[in-house]
Enzyme design. Sequence first.
Site, PDB file in Angstrom:
ATOM      1  N   CYS A 107      11.942  24.170   4.822  1.00  0.00           N
ATOM      2  CA  CYS A 107      11.467  23.029   3.996  1.00  0.00           C
ATOM      3  C   CYS A 107      12.040  22.673   2.988  1.00  0.00           C
ATOM      4  O   CYS A 107      12.159  23.382   1.731  1.00  0.00           O
ATOM      5  CB  CYS A 107       9.966  23.549   3.619  1.00  0.00           C
ATOM      6  SG  CYS A 107       9.138  22.619   2.151  1.00  0.00           S
ATOM      7  N   CYS A 132      10.404  22.556  -0.769  1.00  0.00           N
ATOM      8  CA  CYS A 132      10.116  23.603  -1.139  1.00  0.00           C
ATOM      9  C   CYS A 132      11.176  23.917  -2.171  1.00  0.00           C
ATOM     10  O   CYS A 132      10.880  24.725  -3.137  1.00  0.00           O
ATOM     11  CB  CYS A 132       9.977  24.815  -0.180  1.00  0.00           C
ATOM     12  SG  CYS A 132       8.741  24.234   0.944  1.00  0.00           S
TER      13      CYS A 132
END
Length: 529
Positions: free
Chosen positions: A454, A457
Site C-alpha cells: 500500500c 500507507c
Amino acid sequence: MAASPKIGIGIASVSSPHRVSAASSALSPPPHLFFLTTTTTTRHGGSYLLRQPTRTRSSDSLRLRVSATANSPSSSSSGGEIIENVVIIGSGPAGYTAAIYAARANLKPVVFEGYQMGGVPGGQLMTTTEVENFPGFPDGITGPDLMEKMRKQAERWGAELYPEDVESLSVTTAPFTVQTSERKVKCHSIIYATGATARRLRLPREEEFWSRGISACAICDGASPLFKGQVLAVVGGGDTATEEALYLTKYARHVHLLVRRDQLRASKAMQDRVINNPNITVHYNTETVDVLSNTKGQMSGILLRRLDTGEETELEAKGLFYGIGHSPNSQLLEGQVELDSSGYVLVREGTSNTSVEGVFAAGDVQDHEWRQAVTAAGSGCIAALSAERYLTSNNLLVEFHQPQTEEAKKEFTQRDVQEKFDITLTKHKGQYALRKLYHESPRVILVLYTSPTCGPCRTLKPILNKVVDEYNHDVHFVEIDIEEDQEIAEAAGIMGTPCVQFFKNKEMLRTISGVKMKKEYREFIEANK
C-alpha cells in the site's frame, strides 16, 4: 461516552494472544462489530475531476518575464522574509528526481509532496505493483519501493520534504508565492510536478460503494481479506488495467477485465500475460453501467452493456477496480500558465520551460504522450538543471552547504510479543499489543491498518508519527498489517488501506479511511484525550 453494549463480549484472560475486530463505518461503528475473542493462533482522497479549459498553444512571444526582487546572490530575503531558491510541487519520479538534482546543486529545495489533491507522495507509482522497465533493477521493483528509495536519496542530499498539499500559488509577480495547508513560502522558481489523477467512471452508485467495493488502487485494496477468494472485475484496456488484473489474481478466485474497445491497448507483453492467464476473462465491447448490491447493502455484481448489441447483463463480482487513465493535476496553474485543451501544462519543446519564466513543469502533468516513470524522472532532472541556470543567470541563486540528513530510523521492525511488550512505550505493532492496550491503556489508542504493497500507507505513517509525537503521553499507537493479522482485518470489515481507528476505555470512537490532513487527527485526539 457510554460504552457500546456489545463491547467486551468474549473477553478472557490476557495471557494469550487475542483477535480484535473493528467497525468499518466512516464515523462510528455499529455496536456489535467490535469485540475481543481468545485464540492462541498467531499469524500474521479527495479525488477530484480536472476542469479542462480550452487553451491556445503558447509561443515564445507569449512567454512572460517576471521582475526579480533580489539583486545579488546574497539576497535570500526581502524585507526580512526568507525567499527560497526553488519550490518543488509534487513528488513521484519527476518531483523526487528534481529534488535530488536541486539538492546536489546546493539549492536546498523545498518539496511539497502532496497527499490528497491528486494523489500521494510518490505519485502513480505508489499504486503500481511491479516496475520491470526502470533501469537498474534487473529483477524489477515495486512502485512504492522505488519511490521510497528516491525519496530517501533526495532527503539524504538536503531536500526539505513536506507531505502537504499546495492550496494555491501565484506566479504573476516575483518572488512567487506558494500557500500550503500549513505554511506560506516565497520562492524565486517553481518546479511543478503534480502528475495526474486516476479517472473515475462516475457510476450512479459509485460514491455509495467507493472503498466499499469500488477502488482505483488494486495494490492498496486488493489484499483486503474481504476480496480473498472472490470474483473481481477491472475496467480498462491499457497497461494499468492489465497490470491490476494480473495482480488481483493473487487474491481473487477469478478476474474479469472489462474493455470498451474490441482490443486491448496494453503493451504486447502485458496482453500476452493477460490472455494466457486462465484466471482472467476479457470482455470486449463492454461498458460498465453501474454496480449492484445484495439485501445486506454489500456490492454483489456489476451491470454491463454490450456496445455492439446494446444487451445488458449482470456479472457477479464483489469488487470493481478502475484502470481507465488519468487527468493532469494542473488546476493550480489555470489562468497563470499556458495549458493545452486537455489541461496539460505546455512547455517549450525539448525543455521544461513553461510560459512563465522561472516556472518549470516536469512529469505527467506536461507529458500526455509517453507517461513513463523513466521519462518523468528525466524531465525532473531537466527541470532542476533549468531552475539552477535560471537562478544563476538572474543573479538569484543562494547556495546552501548543509550536512546530509541521516536516514530516518526504522520503526516497527518487529511485532510486539509478550516478553517484549512495554506499555510505557507509545508506539507498538501487532495484535498482541493492540489487545494488551485495549485492556490496560487509559490513553486514546490510535490503530493504523496497513498492507505491505500500500503506497498511501507509507504516506500516512510519517504524518501519524508526527501527530503521535505531539501527543506522546496522551496516545498509544498500534500498527496492524492486515496480511499478518487477517482475522482482525476481516472481522473489522477493512476493505482498503490505510485505515485508522481510535479507541478509548474499551470503546471504538471513530474510523477514518484514507490519508487525511494532520489537523483532522490532531483535533480528534485533542477532543478525546
